[in-house]
Design a protein around this motif. Structure first.
Motif, PDB file in Angstrom:
ATOM      1  N   LEU A 115       0.828  -1.200   0.000  1.00 31.53           N
ATOM      2  CA  LEU A 115       0.000   0.000   0.000  1.00 31.53           C
ATOM      3  C   LEU A 115       0.864   1.252   0.000  1.00 31.53           C
ATOM      4  CD1 LEU A 115      -2.581  -1.060   2.750  1.00 31.53           C
ATOM      5  CD2 LEU A 115      -2.863  -1.226   0.270  1.00 31.53           C
ATOM      6  N   ALA A 116       0.305   2.320  -0.519  1.00 32.85           N
ATOM      7  CA  ALA A 116       1.006   3.605  -0.468  1.00 32.85           C
ATOM      8  C   ALA A 116       1.190   4.016   0.984  1.00 32.85           C
ATOM      9  CB  ALA A 116       0.212   4.664  -1.226  1.00 32.85           C
ATOM     10  N   PRO A 117       2.239   4.780   1.298  1.00 36.41           N
ATOM     11  CA  PRO A 117       2.471   5.190   2.691  1.00 36.41           C
ATOM     12  C   PRO A 117       1.251   5.887   3.283  1.00 36.41           C
ATOM     13  CG  PRO A 117       4.358   5.739   1.312  1.00 36.41           C
ATOM     14  CD  PRO A 117       3.272   5.291   0.383  1.00 36.41           C
ATOM     15  N   ALA A 118       1.003   5.581   4.539  1.00 36.93           N
ATOM     16  CA  ALA A 118      -0.112   6.222   5.234  1.00 36.93           C
ATOM     17  C   ALA A 118       0.244   7.658   5.594  1.00 36.93           C
ATOM     18  CB  ALA A 118      -0.449   5.442   6.507  1.00 36.93           C
ATOM     19  N   GLN A 119      -0.764   8.478   5.797  1.00 32.64           N
ATOM     20  CA  GLN A 119      -0.531   9.851   6.227  1.00 32.64           C
ATOM     21  C   GLN A 119       0.102   9.857   7.612  1.00 32.64           C
ATOM     22  OE1 GLN A 119      -4.262  11.930   6.024  1.00 32.64           O
ATOM     23  NE2 GLN A 119      -4.392  11.817   3.793  1.00 32.64           N
TER      24      GLN A 119
END
Length: 309
Positions: A115-119
């Motif tokens: 997954l794309a990096p989380a905020q």
């Protein structure tokens, strides 16, 4: 190399096949079907679909009971199974040989996040596996619902398919997660390492497990875990160092453990590092050695060997 005299290695989902073969066989029990049935039945008492689904485990338990008595040797994947198998199916010819499932540490340590990096500040808590009652799906969503309003930066990630998926999606939506609950569906084996690398905490709320390979894989990837004390699952964790262990079926205890790790990033990092080191003992090259020796003995290829262990 071909071993013409070798026994058949039958894993616990091969049904009647090893019983019909005219050769000695080794029965490998990953999870005790009778215990799986009991766990799923307890969780599905008010759910007819789950109740009927659990009934399918009874014929498998019967086949397993016959197989472990007819097998030349029995291999189990945990100390729990070694202790419990004779109590469920009667005394065996020999004590089961414990050969746990291993993990390819290098593959999980080198994974690119799926997954794309989380905020910043978002904590991803995930569940990986088949979504059905024995895996503690309802306990997972109850714990998540407890934390929904308390931890606004909590994101739920679920990887897997199964009969409980729709109920889980509805329950998490009702709890107010909305887009903070992500269902990835079936994830290919080749991408699982990336899923673990995307998580801050892996939760395995199972009601019964023969061992718990998912917990090992997550720790190999440096992800701290929260598991239950069901079956052989607690054997995969160094309690307090690589993860936390809670009672099965206790959503409040599960929520408390997730809360503790979600609010302590330093502890998550420490546990993640410890988990990566802990899983060295579970590398395939180590755990398979006893099974290889057994196969060689049964094939008559190990000079002067005995069948005593």
């Amino acid at each position: 190399a071909t071993l013409p005299n070798a026994a058949i290695i039958a894993h616990h989902d091969h049904g009647l096949a090893p019983l019909m073969a005219r050769r000695p066989f080794v029965e490998v029990v990953h999870g005790i079907f009778l215990d799986e049935w009991r766990a799923q039945l307890r969780q599905s008492r008010t759910n007819w679909a789950g109740f009927l689904g659990s009934a399918g485990l009874l014929p498998l338990a019967l086949v397993e009971a016959v197989a472990v008595h007819r097998a030349s040797r029995v291999i189990v994947v945990s100390e729990y199974a070694s202790r419990t198998l004779p109590h469920r199916y009667g005394r065996l010819k020999r004590k089961p040989l414990v050969v746990p499932n291993g993990v390819d540490r290098e593959r999980f340590q080198m994974a690119t996040p799926y997954l794309a990096p989380a905020q910043d500040g978002v904590v991803r808590v995930g569940m990986v596996g088949r979504l059905h009652a024995r895996k503690g799906t309802s306990i997972f969503v109850e714990a998540a619902a407890t934390l929904a309003n308390e931890l606004n930066d909590l994101e739920i990630v679920v990887a897997g398919e199964g009969p409980d998926r729709q109920a889980m999606e509805c329950a998490l939506a009702t709890a107010g997660f909305g887009p903070r609950a992500r269902f990835l569906g079936f994830v290919p084996e080749s991408d699982l390492a990336g899923v673990y690398a995307s998580l801050d905490v892996l939760v395995m709320p199972s009601l019964q497990e023969g061992q718990g390979i998912v917990a090992l894989e997550a720790q190999a990837a440096g992800c701290p875990v929260v598991v239950t004390s069901a079956g052989g699952l607690p054997e995969t964790v160094d309690p307090g160092k690589t993860g936390l262990v809670v009672p099965p079926g206790d959503s409040e205890a599960l929520a408390d453990a997730v809360r503790l790790l979600a609010q302590d990033p330093a502890r998550r990092r420490t546990m993640g590092d410890a988990g990566s080191e802990w899983t060295k003992r579970w590398e395939w090259s180590r755990v398979l050695e006893p099974q290889v020796r057994l196969i060689l003995r049964m094939a008559g290829r190990e000079a002067g060997s005995t069948d005593s262990d």
